[in-house]
Design an enzyme around this catalytic site. Structure first.
Site, PDB file in Angstrom:
ATOM      1  CG  ASN A  13     -21.122 123.784 111.084  1.00  0.00           C
ATOM      2  OD1 ASN A  13     -20.038 124.071 110.594  1.00  0.00           O
ATOM      3  ND2 ASN A  13     -22.249 124.336 110.687  1.00  0.00           N
ATOM      4  CG  ASP A  14     -19.600 125.888 115.300  1.00  0.00           C
ATOM      5  OD1 ASP A  14     -19.683 126.355 114.150  1.00  0.00           O
ATOM      6  OD2 ASP A  14     -20.449 126.073 116.172  1.00  0.00           O
ATOM      7  CB  VAL A  15     -15.759 120.352 116.500  1.00  0.00           C
ATOM      8  CG1 VAL A  15     -16.390 120.831 117.790  1.00  0.00           C
ATOM      9  CG2 VAL A  15     -16.639 119.327 115.813  1.00  0.00           C
ATOM     10  CB  ALA A  61     -20.085 129.262 116.743  1.00  0.00           C
TER      11      ALA A  61
END
Lengths: 466, 94
Positions: free
Chosen positions: A392-394, A433
């Site tokens: 997700n965050d990457v 995050a």
């Protein structure tokens, strides 16, 4: 006879240096670990049988020493063998905390043994206090980091926490200086200081976001190294000094390198949680809106099977679902259809740098299929389908576009440049995050909801059936 | 500061530079195993716990010392075994 132990210590010190060097290259890493372990064994058994106290006697209490060694070995071995690959980072944190606690206990015992009539020795006091304070902070901090990675402890920051942190740290510093100068001493005093240091460790790690835990663990790891080195000063013991300082220095550099790979400064990682507490409260960061498109496993399979190149972006979700094996199988089926399959591995994919590589390697994914971020990013423009599995965050474009986002500035995988992005996710829940991902609302993105393992299995079956 | 302490300070400074030198240019793939390996190495603190345990005579030192030996061993054994398990994964495909 008396020179044998120093020579053993010398050999052990060399194995530590060579071990760390060998750990730095994939070809020699495993051997390096064993070399260092061998040296550690030499140092431990050398100490038990050859160490002489200041009065020239051998060490006593051997049954208890061996008892402790056996208990620690059995428990440590079982824990290390049983832990799942996904839980590896918190395991490292846990063991690090044990080392810190060990250093703190040594300091407490040394103070209890101190001869009250002896003249005050500031250097001796400094090593006792440093071992105690650093060891305690490392212990409590590591346990909190462990809890956070295991998702048993939530991030916590409250107003005035910054002030409280500084107050506690200041208190620890002032009391430590008074101890070194000799104006305060005694076991009771040291226990109070120990409690304060433990509290500081908790306060220090609590506000730091879960995604930054690897950096924190690496830093606490180097703390424990310094605490171990204090023991080296205490007993004029070279191997403790060398092993400890080496880890302290290497660990600090490793921490900085990790921060750099996220394009952030160490200060930002450590104190960012405190600063952003207010921003988060006022709802900082844009919330993504728009409609999402869902895709079925059948359609997804067709898209991929007729693509020229498919890039799989694995994330922690893949690890949690234990889906690395079925992912490997999908890669096989697609290749049988003539599709080029690659894996794009973000430096902080998973929970720690290199974590994802370990997980994929466990499923026998060939090493040369794992492509690092810098190499794969230019390739996305010519990629037909990107399959994001539990990441997700990457892949969150906010890292590039939204200065208010907590992950702003972190290099990401430019998956949106590809023709089609399929995101596998359990739900629309935010990532680790805790932020929204506008990638999901892009026109070339479609979502495949469900457990990663179940979805991948469905994809494999559909591809096979084509 | 007596000469012996000063010698140790020299050693500390050299080790700091050596540690920096050893870690620079390590591929990010190896960061986790490297951290884990370094974690096992600072388990060398166990030597200190063995020494205090071996010299302990009173109940207080014995109890804390015993605990320290167990915790130190956990650090050493757990650290090396976990690192080895991670690195086993890399071995397979070579």
């Amino acid at each position: 006879m008396d020179s044998i132990l120093p020579i053993l210590y010398l050999i052990a010190s060399i194995t530590f240096i060579i071990g760390i060097k060998m750990l730095g290259s994939p070809a020699t890493a495993r051997k390096g670990n064993l070399v260092a372990a061998f040296g550690m064994g030499l140092a431990i058994f050398g100490t038990i049988f050859l160490y002489k106290t200041s009065s020239g006697e051998h060490l006593g209490n051997l049954p208890l020493i061996f008892g402790g060694l056996i208990v620690g070995t059995v428990v440590g071995w079982i824990m290390a063998k049983r832990v799942k690959m996904t839980a590896m980072p918190q395991m490292v944190s846990f063991f690090n905390g044990m080392g810190g606690a060990c250093a703190a206990l040594i300091s407490l015992i040394e103070e209890a043994h101190r001869d009250p009539s002896a003249t005050h020795d500031p250097v001796h006091s400094l090593t006792i206090i440093a071992g105690l304070v650093i060891g305690s902070v490392s212990f409590s901090g590591s346990i909190i980091a462990f809890g956070k990675l295991a998702e048993k402890i939530k991030d916590l920051s409250f107003s005035g926490q910054q002030f409280l942190n500084i107050l506690v740290l200041g208190g620890v510093a002032v009391l430590s200086v008074m101890f070194v100068l000799g104006s305060l001493s005694g076991l009771t005093f040291l226990l109070v200081l120990c409690a304060l240091a433990l509290a500081y460790g908790v306060l220090f790690v609590m506000p730091i976001g879960g995604a930054d835990m690897p950096v924190v663990i690496s830093l606490l790891n180097s703390f424990t190294g310094v605490a171990a080195a204090c023991g080296g000063f205490l007993y004029d013991n070279m191997v403790m000094l060398i092993g400890g300082i080496l880890v302290g220095s290497a660990g600090t550099i490793l921490t900085i390198i990790m921060c750099k790979s996220m394009n952030r400064s160490l200060a930002n990682v450590l104190f960012g949680g405190l600063m952003s507490a207010k921003a988060a409260a006022t709802g900082g960061g844009k919330t993504a809106t728009g409609s999402i498109r869902e895709v079925s496993a059948t359609d997804g399979a067709v898209l991929m099977a007729y693509a020229k190149q498919v890039v799989i972006v694995p994330g922690y979700g893949l690890a949690v679902a234990q889906a690395q094996h079925i992912c490997h199988q999908l890669e096989h089926e697609l290749e049988a259809k003539g599709v080029i399959v690659k894996y794009a591995v973000h430096p902080v994919a998973g929970r720690m740098p290199g974590h994802m590589n370990v997980l994929l390697a466990e499923a026998d994914v060939s090493y040369d299929k794992l492509v690092e971020m810098e190499e794969i990013n230019p390739e996305f423009a010519t990629t037909d389908v990107v399959l994001v599995v539990g990441a997700n965050d990457v892949v969150n474009p906010a890292a590039k576009t939204d200065p208010d986002s907590p992950i702003y500035g972190m290099p990401i995988l430019d998956v949106e440049a590809s023709r089609q992005v399929i995101v596998m996710k359990r739900s629309m829940k935010a990532g680790y995050a805790g932020i929204e991902n506008e990638l999901f609302y892009r026109p070339n993105t479609s979502m495949l909801f469900g457990d990663a393992k179940a979805s991948l299995t469905a994809l494999v079956n559909e591809v096979k059936a084509l | 500061m007596d000469p012996a302490t000063l010698n140790m300070v020299y050693l500390v400074i050299l080790m700091i530079f050596l540690g920096i030198e050893l870690i620079t240019h390590v591929p990010s793939v190896l960061h986790t195993p490297l951290m884990s390996g370094a974690n096992a190495i600072h388990g060398v603190v166990i030597i200190g716990s063995i020494i205090v345990m071996g010299e302990a005579t009173d109940m207080f030192s014995m109890t804390l010392g015993f605990l320290a030996v167990i915790l130190g061993t956990l650090n050493v054994v757990g650290g090396f075994v976990v690192t080895n398990r991670m690195l086993e994964m890399f071995k397979k495909r070579q």
